[in-house]
Scaffold this active site. Structure first.
Site, PDB file in Angstrom:
ATOM      1  CB  SER A 171       2.487   4.371  -4.271  1.00 23.16           C
ATOM      2  OG  SER A 171       1.191   4.725  -3.933  1.00 23.16           O
ATOM      3  CB  SER A 172       5.803  -0.722  -5.161  1.00 20.26           C
ATOM      4  OG  SER A 172       4.700  -1.573  -5.337  1.00 20.26           O
ATOM      5  N   GLY A 187       0.814  -1.215   0.000  1.00 21.10           N
ATOM      6  CA  GLY A 187       0.000   0.000   0.000  1.00 21.10           C
ATOM      7  C   GLY A 187       0.842   1.256   0.000  1.00 21.10           C
ATOM      8  CE1 TYR A 229      -8.497   1.892  -4.987  1.00 17.80           C
ATOM      9  CE2 TYR A 229      -9.474   1.759  -7.185  1.00 17.80           C
ATOM     10  CZ  TYR A 229      -8.797   2.478  -6.221  1.00 17.80           C
ATOM     11  OH  TYR A 229      -8.423   3.782  -6.460  1.00 17.80           O
ATOM     12  CG  ASP A 247      -1.382   5.755  -5.298  1.00 17.00           C
ATOM     13  OD1 ASP A 247      -1.774   6.472  -4.360  1.00 17.00           O
ATOM     14  OD2 ASP A 247      -1.782   4.593  -5.491  1.00 17.00           O
TER      15      ASP A 247
HETATM   16  C1  GLA Z   1      -4.873   3.237  -4.162  1.00 18.51           C
HETATM   17  C2  GLA Z   1      -5.132   3.923  -5.492  1.00 18.51           C
HETATM   18  C3  GLA Z   1      -5.343   5.411  -5.303  1.00 18.51           C
HETATM   19  C4  GLA Z   1      -6.377   5.695  -4.227  1.00 18.51           C
HETATM   20  C5  GLA Z   1      -6.080   4.887  -2.966  1.00 18.51           C
HETATM   21  C6  GLA Z   1      -7.156   5.025  -1.940  1.00 18.51           C
HETATM   22  O1  GLA Z   1      -3.656   3.656  -3.628  1.00 18.51           O
HETATM   23  O2  GLA Z   1      -4.056   3.702  -6.371  1.00 18.51           O
HETATM   24  O3  GLA Z   1      -5.708   5.984  -6.521  1.00 18.51           O
HETATM   25  O4  GLA Z   1      -7.665   5.464  -4.694  1.00 18.51           O
HETATM   26  O5  GLA Z   1      -5.925   3.510  -3.254  1.00 18.51           O
HETATM   27  O6  GLA Z   1      -7.178   6.319  -1.440  1.00 18.51           O
END
Ligand code: GLA
Length: 387
Positions: A129-130, A127, A227, A175
């Site tokens: 953002s790799s 979680g 998601y 991200d």
């Molecule tokens: C992931 C998605 C983002 C965002 C988050 C939740 O990181 O890549 O775009 O929606 O979940 O805030």
């Protein structure tokens, strides 16, 4: 891994020095979760963990990719033909860099091929953002090398397109924008509707505070259905309310909006989370700008409750981090990122952080959960050329 090592790795693989080396960070989100695909507000900051890429141009329509962390099936260089790049044809890590090349070319940018060697210190599936770090480092490198002249927000948009269309994960814009646009010592207050942004000074050390990231080691995956289901539910809510996006529901009109949604309890919960979460982002910005940093703690914790109870994307491990940290005296704690696993953040007095970290580790051991990875997060720089 340092830039020099990545440069040397490139030379060993491809037999010549790269034209340059670029780096793009992972992120944590301070507040503003699942608001980005509702045109709302987010507030991420960049981590010191980053993906580094050594890159040279090619002019023969060939893309060669190698990762020090994630070697291809044969453990070696993956070679792709640019003309054969096909959305959703690749289920491995190479879909991210290939997707960026595809998105650039599809938007008419003259990218004619590249040799790329990568190394990343961003934990994957945590979680943090790799994926965005991997996309943005490639976009920035190719933008520089091919002289495309794109601005950072444009690169972020193209990276999002790579992830949405080429990889097939229906994520928002947070991200990629965080990785491309964050600045050291700041959190990024981003309006995802028009991508306008403000850098908010976020120097916790100066106030005797620290922020911990706890990676639960529960792997999340955005291409999984949950998601996407939340996203579709939010879009349904906006349609039922007759607005373009949930961003358009005024904070003081929430009760009325919920009443209009009648007994569709699932949509009501999603709408309530998104609208209150946008408001929490604005509250956090106001508190930080008026120097009341400690007061953001309870807002973060409220955000967690909303994600757990209304949006329903937490998990026992994330809840355990939050409950344990709060019981041990944290100022605030919440899950961060897409949910269903991944990481939580904990805001605490500097003097209490070690005790808190230990309390969380002990709670995980007592619950028979895999030991978490705990580290401190200090807002770092966004994507850049490093050599
Ligand atoms: C992931 C998605 C983002 C965002 C988050 C939740 O990181 O890549 O775009 O929606 O979940 O805030």
């Amino acid at each position: 891994m340092g830039a020099q090592q990545v440069r040397e790795g490139f030379a060993a693989l491809y037999g010549a020095a790269p034209e340059g080396v670029w780096s793009a960070p992972g992120r944590v989100n301070l507040i503003g979760e699942h608001t980005d695909y509702n045109d709302g507000f987010v507030m991420p900051f960049a981590l010191p963990h980053a993906t580094t890429a050594a890159v040279s141009r090619r002019d023969d329509g060939v893309l060669r990719l190698h990762s020090a962390n994630l070697a291809g099936d044969a453990g070696g260089v993956v070679e792709l033909s640019l003309d054969a790049l096909e959305p959703q044809s690749d289920r491995s890590w190479t879909a991210y860099p290939a997707g960026v090349v595809w998105a650039l070319r599809e938007a008419g940018h003259p990218v004619t091929g590249a040799d790329i060697h990568l190394a990343s210190t961003v934990p994957s599936g945590a979680g943090l953002s790799s994926s965005a770090a991997l996309e943005v480092v490639i976009a920035l490198a190719l933008n520089d090398l091919f002289g495309l002249g794109l601005q950072r927000w444009q690169l972020a948009r193209l990276c999002q397109r790579a992830e949405n269309v080429y990889v097939g994960a229906p994520t928002g814009i947070m991200d990629q924008t965080a990785s491309a646009c964050c600045e050291a010592g700041h959190a990024l207050f981003l309006d995802t509707r028009d991508l306008s942004q403000r850098q908010i000074p976020f120097d916790l050390a100066a106030e005797g505070l620290r922020l911990l990231v706890v990676d639960t080691r529960v792997k999340h995956a955005h291409s999984d259905g949950e998601y996407g289901k939340r996203r579709v539910g939010c879009e349904k809510g906006a349609a039922l309310l007759g607005v373009d996006a949930l961003r358009d529901v005024p904070y003081d009109g929430l009760d009325e909006a919920l009443a209009r949604l009648g007994d569709d309890e699932e949509v009501r919960r999603l709408v309530r989370h998104v609208v209150t979460e946008d408001q929490r982002v604005e509250r956090v910005v106001a508190l930080l700008e008026s120097g009341e940093t400690r007061a953001i703690g309870p807002v973060l914790t409220e955000g967690h409750a909303s994600l757990r109870d209304d949006f329903r994307i937490s998990c026992p491990e994330l809840d355990l981090v939050v409950d344990t940290a709060l019981a041990a005296g944290a100022l605030g704690a919440r899950m961060t990122g897409g949910g269903f696993g991944g990481s939580a953040i904990v805001l605490a007095e500097a003097a209490e952080v070690d005790t808190l970290g230990k309390a969380v580790e002990e709670a995980f051991a007592a619950a028979d959960f895999t030991a978490p990875r705990v580290f401190e997060a200090v807002p770092a720089a966004g994507a850049r050329r490093v050599s």
